[in-house]
Design an enzyme around this catalytic site. Structure first.
Site, PDB file in Angstrom:
ATOM      1  N   HIS A 155      -0.830  -5.388  17.497  1.00  0.00           N
ATOM      2  CA  HIS A 155      -1.732  -6.040  16.393  1.00  0.00           C
ATOM      3  C   HIS A 155      -2.500  -5.013  16.086  1.00  0.00           C
ATOM      4  CE1 HIS A 155       0.082  -9.796  18.173  1.00  0.00           C
ATOM      5  NE2 HIS A 155       0.072  -9.327  19.240  1.00  0.00           N
ATOM      6  N   SER A 276      -8.408  15.983  -4.307  1.00  0.00           N
ATOM      7  CA  SER A 276      -8.783  15.045  -5.221  1.00  0.00           C
ATOM      8  C   SER A 276      -9.350  15.774  -6.393  1.00  0.00           C
ATOM      9  CB  SER A 276      -9.744  14.023  -4.697  1.00  0.00           C
ATOM     10  OG  SER A 276     -10.713  13.421  -5.787  1.00  0.00           O
ATOM     11  N   LYS A 282     -12.064  15.569  -0.439  1.00  0.00           N
ATOM     12  CA  LYS A 282     -10.727  14.858   0.002  1.00  0.00           C
ATOM     13  C   LYS A 282      -9.676  15.793   0.295  1.00  0.00           C
ATOM     14  CE  LYS A 282      -9.941  11.021  -0.142  1.00  0.00           C
ATOM     15  NZ  LYS A 282      -9.775  10.093  -1.231  1.00  0.00           N
ATOM     16  N   GLU A 289       2.391   9.501   1.998  1.00  0.00           N
ATOM     17  CA  GLU A 289       2.230   8.186   1.213  1.00  0.00           C
ATOM     18  C   GLU A 289       3.497   8.344   0.263  1.00  0.00           C
ATOM     19  OE1 GLU A 289      -1.970   7.812  -0.077  1.00  0.00           O
ATOM     20  OE2 GLU A 289      -1.747   9.780   0.317  1.00  0.00           O
TER      21      GLU A 289
END
Ligand code: ARG
Length: 458
Positions: A155, A276, A282, A289
């Site tokens: 969980h 970024s 970043k 992804e």
């Protein structure tokens, strides 16, 4: 003039040619189409359906065409529809009437089935090799992290201590099954359909077994209607690739989480991240992804082929041409994802201390404490309750279980003694889980050894 133009009194409209044509995507089958034709021509010669001289001229010219395509000397023609007719047209343009004999006893329907099977056999092999590379890297990382203790989650809540090696070897099991699924699929792809003709076989006495053995097929298809109608081998492969992508995608999800500031379990190598355009600080896990994102198109392709096939009467229907872009895209996607994913894993840094810090918090040794009481004679349900209350107490005091004093422990159960501290240490929690399949050092090391033997990993 079209190769099939005899019964037509009018040219096809340009818009029909463009719409119908598959050459812009099936051109990738050129090599398999030519090798299939060479085997067919040889067989025609051997069986005396064409002369040996004609057969050898056809074979030689097809080899030349193959070389020319590979050297970029051939331009395909949309009007010639697909790769099969393009090659045949080029052959005829080079050797005239002899070239016109190649298609004896053959239809594009069994030809396309053959080409796809040959092509997919090669692609399955290359994807399997990529999976073995990935398994090799995971096994190596697992070996380096046999005693890297980290929280296991359920969980998304810290649950029980495991090791990073155990976690990685969980993925190895999935990729092993993916590998096995592909091997199994290969068996059903490895069946030779030529000789099925358009759908009803042919009146020539073709030697189908000869063609199969020339092309390295294990067996021949048993029913001519099925052989030209069947695309389930393509669907099966796409399904296997979907499951593989699902595994990669889950792994990517964890990579994305683990390299977040909140987790900081790993650091990805700069070479496999991007920055970024606005936020200077970043470093984004784009590779993970994108692999996760590309999973969607592989699933989409599966649904697309299934849907194309679901209402088709036997035998061949042109709808089936739509299988190609879908399976090609799935193969390209998987072959783009696997190597970069493997590199990303290979080059990442594991922050063992961060994992260990996470292990110390979150009461992941609570089960072990409950088991400790069980071993001292407390029934499990009671010990579960005692430890539950101990956890609540610790939360209130802002402590971990191992920060509690013996006096505090004993307020909850008289059975708790000094040895509790060793028992609930993360090291003991892992070490004691030494049953088969568990996370202990020895168990995981044995699993690594077994995997290395299976895949011949050094
Ligand atoms: N380009 C076609 C396909 O991909 C080849 C088979 C064509 N057969 C036919 N009868 N039109 O399915």
């Amino acid at each position: 003039m079209k190769l099939w133009g005899g019964r037509f009194s009018k040219n096809t409209a340009k818009i029909t040619d463009d719409f119908n044509s598959s050459i812009r995507f099936d051109c990738r089958l050129y090599k398999h189409d030519i090798l299939g034709s060479i085997a067919h021509a040889k067989m025609l010669g051997k069986c005396g359906i064409i002369s040996e001289e004609e057969a050898s001229l056809i074979c030689r010219t097809l080899e030349e065409i193959l070389r020319d395509i590979e050297n970029g000397l051939v331009e395909f023609d949309t009007e010639a529809e697909d790769i099969h007719m393009n090659i045949e047209k080029i052959l005829i343009s080079r050797i005239g009437d002899t070239g016109k004999k190649l298609h004896t006893g053959r239809s594009r329907n069994d030809q396309v089935a053959l080409d796809m099977r040959m092509y997919l056999k090669d692609e399955i092999d290359s994807i399997k090799a990529m999976i073995v590379d990935l398994i090799g890297v995971l096994v190596k990382k697992a070996e380096e992290n046999l005693d890297t203790i980290m929280p296991g989650y359920t969980h998304m809540q810290r649950a029980q201590p495991v090791t990073l090696a155990h976690h990685f070897m969980a993925y190895v099991q999935m990729f092993r099954r993916d590998y096995d699924r592909l091997s199994d699929c290969y068996k059903r792809v490895n069946v030779m359909p030529l000789g099925s003709g358009a759908l009803a076989g042919t009146t020539y006495n073709l030697d189908r077994y000869f063609v199969a053995s020339e092309l390295g097929f294990d067996s021949i298809t048993e029913n001519s209607i099925d052989a030209v109608s069947d695309r389930d081998f393509i669907i099966e492969l796409n399904a296997d690739l979907s499951i593989l992508m699902m595994h990669l995608s889950r792994f990517c999800e964890e990579i994305v989480l683990w390299c977040s500031h909140e987790f900081s379990f790993i650091e990805l190598d700069d070479a496999y991240c991007t920055g970024s355009s606005i936020m200077p600080q970043k470093k984004n896990p784009d590779v993970a992804e994108l692999v996760r994102g590309k999973t969607g198109r592989v699933y989409g392709n599966l649904l697309s082929i299934l849907t194309v096939m679901k209402g088709l009467p036997l035998a061949y229907n042109k709808d089936m041409q739509e299988d190609k872009e879908a399976i090609f895209d799935s193969i390209d996607t998987v072959k783009a994802c696997l190597p970069i994913f493997t590199k990303m894993i290979e080059t990442m840094t594991v922050r063992k201390n961060k994992m260990y810090e996470a292990v110390k918090k979150g009461f992941i040794n609570a089960t072990d404490l409950a088991d400790y009481l069980v071993k001292k004679g407390v029934p499990f349900r009671d010990s579960h309750n005692i430890v539950g209350r101990l956890v609540a107490y610790s939360i209130e005091k802002g402590k971990n279980l191992d920060d509690l004093t013996l006096d505090e422990f004993r307020k909850f159960s008289e059975k708790i003694a000094e040895d509790v501290y060793t028992v609930i240490s993360p090291e003991t929690c892992v070490k004691q889980r030494k049953l088969p399949g568990g996370p202990s050092y020895e168990t995981v090391a044995a699993s690594i050894q077994k995997t290395k033997e299976i895949f011949n990993i050094k």
